[in-house]
Design an enzyme around this catalytic site. Structure first.
Site, PDB file in Angstrom:
ATOM      1  N   ASN A  72     -27.841 -35.976  33.995  1.00 46.34           N
ATOM      2  CA  ASN A  72     -28.558 -37.252  34.133  1.00 46.34           C
ATOM      3  C   ASN A  72     -28.826 -37.447  35.624  1.00 46.34           C
ATOM      4  OD1 ASN A  72     -29.474 -39.856  34.235  1.00 46.34           O
ATOM      5  ND2 ASN A  72     -27.575 -40.808  33.522  1.00 46.34           N
ATOM      6  N   TRP A  73     -30.079 -37.234  35.992  1.00 43.61           N
ATOM      7  CA  TRP A  73     -30.431 -37.328  37.421  1.00 43.61           C
ATOM      8  C   TRP A  73     -30.437 -38.762  37.920  1.00 43.61           C
ATOM      9  CZ3 TRP A  73     -35.309 -33.618  37.860  1.00 43.61           C
ATOM     10  CH2 TRP A  73     -34.882 -32.291  37.645  1.00 43.61           C
ATOM     11  N   LYS A  74     -30.451 -39.708  37.001  1.00 43.06           N
ATOM     12  CA  LYS A  74     -30.571 -41.123  37.375  1.00 43.06           C
ATOM     13  C   LYS A  74     -31.813 -41.301  38.277  1.00 43.06           C
ATOM     14  CE  LYS A  74     -25.692 -41.615  36.553  1.00 43.06           C
ATOM     15  NZ  LYS A  74     -24.443 -42.349  36.760  1.00 43.06           N
ATOM     16  N   HIS A  82     -27.252 -46.404  28.309  1.00 43.86           N
ATOM     17  CA  HIS A  82     -26.412 -46.015  29.450  1.00 43.86           C
ATOM     18  C   HIS A  82     -25.799 -47.275  30.064  1.00 43.86           C
ATOM     19  CE1 HIS A  82     -25.085 -44.493  33.298  1.00 43.86           C
ATOM     20  NE2 HIS A  82     -25.117 -43.296  32.744  1.00 43.86           N
ATOM     21  N   GLU A 130     -25.458 -48.234  32.931  1.00 44.02           N
ATOM     22  CA  GLU A 130     -26.250 -48.850  34.007  1.00 44.02           C
ATOM     23  C   GLU A 130     -27.387 -49.687  33.425  1.00 44.02           C
ATOM     24  OE1 GLU A 130     -26.801 -45.160  36.099  1.00 44.02           O
ATOM     25  OE2 GLU A 130     -24.662 -45.156  36.574  1.00 44.02           O
ATOM     26  N   GLU A 175     -18.779 -42.630  27.889  1.00 41.76           N
ATOM     27  CA  GLU A 175     -18.738 -42.700  29.348  1.00 41.76           C
ATOM     28  C   GLU A 175     -17.970 -43.943  29.772  1.00 41.76           C
ATOM     29  OE1 GLU A 175     -22.140 -40.405  31.304  1.00 41.76           O
ATOM     30  OE2 GLU A 175     -23.018 -42.290  30.690  1.00 41.76           O
ATOM     31  N   GLY A 225     -19.459 -42.279  38.530  1.00 45.41           N
ATOM     32  CA  GLY A 225     -19.796 -42.300  39.955  1.00 45.41           C
ATOM     33  C   GLY A 225     -18.644 -42.711  40.853  1.00 45.41           C
ATOM     34  N   SER A 245     -17.838 -38.738  36.140  1.00 49.96           N
ATOM     35  CA  SER A 245     -17.251 -37.884  37.184  1.00 49.96           C
ATOM     36  C   SER A 245     -16.840 -36.510  36.661  1.00 49.96           C
ATOM     37  CB  SER A 245     -16.068 -38.579  37.857  1.00 49.96           C
ATOM     38  OG  SER A 245     -16.506 -39.777  38.492  1.00 49.96           O
ATOM     39  N   GLY A 253     -23.646 -36.755  35.834  1.00 53.67           N
ATOM     40  CA  GLY A 253     -24.471 -37.458  36.814  1.00 53.67           C
ATOM     41  C   GLY A 253     -24.540 -36.672  38.112  1.00 53.67           C
ATOM     42  N   GLY A 254     -23.755 -37.101  39.083  1.00 52.94           N
ATOM     43  CA  GLY A 254     -23.816 -36.533  40.432  1.00 52.94           C
ATOM     44  C   GLY A 254     -23.801 -35.013  40.482  1.00 52.94           C
TER      45      GLY A 254
HETATM   46  P1  13P Z   1     -21.282 -39.265  37.311  1.00 51.58           P
HETATM   47  O1  13P Z   1     -21.109 -37.872  36.754  1.00 51.58           O
HETATM   48  O2  13P Z   1     -22.019 -39.300  38.602  1.00 51.58           O
HETATM   49  O3  13P Z   1     -19.977 -40.004  37.326  1.00 51.58           O
HETATM   50  O4  13P Z   1     -22.225 -40.045  36.270  1.00 51.58           O
HETATM   51  C1  13P Z   1     -21.927 -40.000  34.938  1.00 51.58           C
HETATM   52  C2  13P Z   1     -23.058 -40.590  34.198  1.00 51.58           C
HETATM   53  O5  13P Z   1     -23.293 -41.791  34.257  1.00 51.58           O
HETATM   54  C3  13P Z   1     -23.905 -39.701  33.414  1.00 51.58           C
HETATM   55  O6  13P Z   1     -24.758 -40.426  32.601  1.00 51.58           O
END
Ligand code: 13P
Length: 249
Positions: free
Chosen positions: A9-11, A96, A98, A167, A173, A211, A232-233
């Protein structure tokens, strides 16, 4: 045996130039060592055409990060499931944390988004998870069950077509990860909830996200009910993402 799914997930990150470099590196790595799992990347909407073009003919699937709850019409700024389908989108994230947190998406809206995706032939990746406050109050199970129940209620007849991503909000994050045991415990709860809704609960892939990285992926993915990861990251760095892919056997 179902294949695991590793989805990046590149966000709201990337640019035409950086996406191309990242995708070329990931595709190179996948060509050198064929993944034993399915792999997808969820790009921001303006880049879906780029991702579609660069991944054409490869086993890297295109994913989107959100979809409108509406079919079409006067909804400025929204992107419909039918539009995503035109860009070969195979999966779309819905709910998600967010989106729930910053855009006030609730359980019933998330369920409708999942329904729109399914109707367009796109697999929704239904994201759910508790906050730290909810965990500390002993509410983890109640929260995730409530979030999943809304999706089952509306989509019961095709529930075996969805993917679920657990999640925990406190792990996103933050560098804090659920331990493999904590994640497995919640996944087992979700699996038994799905078992009450479908005869094929084992067909449904339950991903862990929060994470997840090259160092902790193998232990998480070794749990019996963890069928993949939502990253994510670490999905923004090709070597890390490839390492996670290699951990998913
Ligand atoms: P991180 O891997 O950066 O913690 O993000 C997880 C995430 O929200 C994937 O959708």
């Amino acid at each position: 045996m179902k294949k695991k799914l590793i989805a990046g997930n590149w966000k709201m990150n990337g640019s035409l130039a950086s996406n191309e470099a990242l995708l070329r590196a990931v595709l190179d790595g996948m060509a050198q060592q064929a993944p034993a799992c399915d792999v997808a990347v969820a790009a921001p909407a303006p880049y879906l055409a780029q991702v579609q073009a660069l991944t054409a003919g490869s086993s890297l699937a295109v994913a989107a990060q959100d979809v409108s709850a509406h079919e079409a019409g006067a909804y400025t700024g929204e992107v419909s499931a039918a539009m995503l389908k035109e860009f070969s989108v195979r999966y779309v994230l819905v709910g998600h944390s967010e989106r729930r947190q910053y855009h006030h998406e609730n359980d019933s809206l998330v369920a409708i988004k999942a329904q729109r995706a399914l109707a367009a032939g796109i697999t929704p990746i239904v994201c759910l998870g508790e906050t730290m406050q909810e965990r500390e109050a002993g509410l983890t199970e109640a929260v995730v069950k409530r979030q999943l129940a809304a999706v089952i209620h509306l989509n019961g007849h095709c529930i075996s077509e969805i993917v679920v991503a657990y999640e925990p909000v406190w792990a996103i994050g933050t560098g804090l990860t659920a331990t493999p045991e904590q994640a497995q415990e919640v996944h087992a709860v979700l699996r038994s909830q799905l078992a009450a809704a479908t005869e094929q609960p084992d067909r449904i892939r339950l991903l862990y996200g929060g994470s997840m990285n090259a160092g902790n992926a193998a232990a998480l993915l070794a749990q019996p009910d963890i069928d993949g990861g939502l990253i994510g990251g670490a999905s923004l760095k090709a070597p890390d993402f490839l390492q996670i892919i290699a951990s998913a056997k």
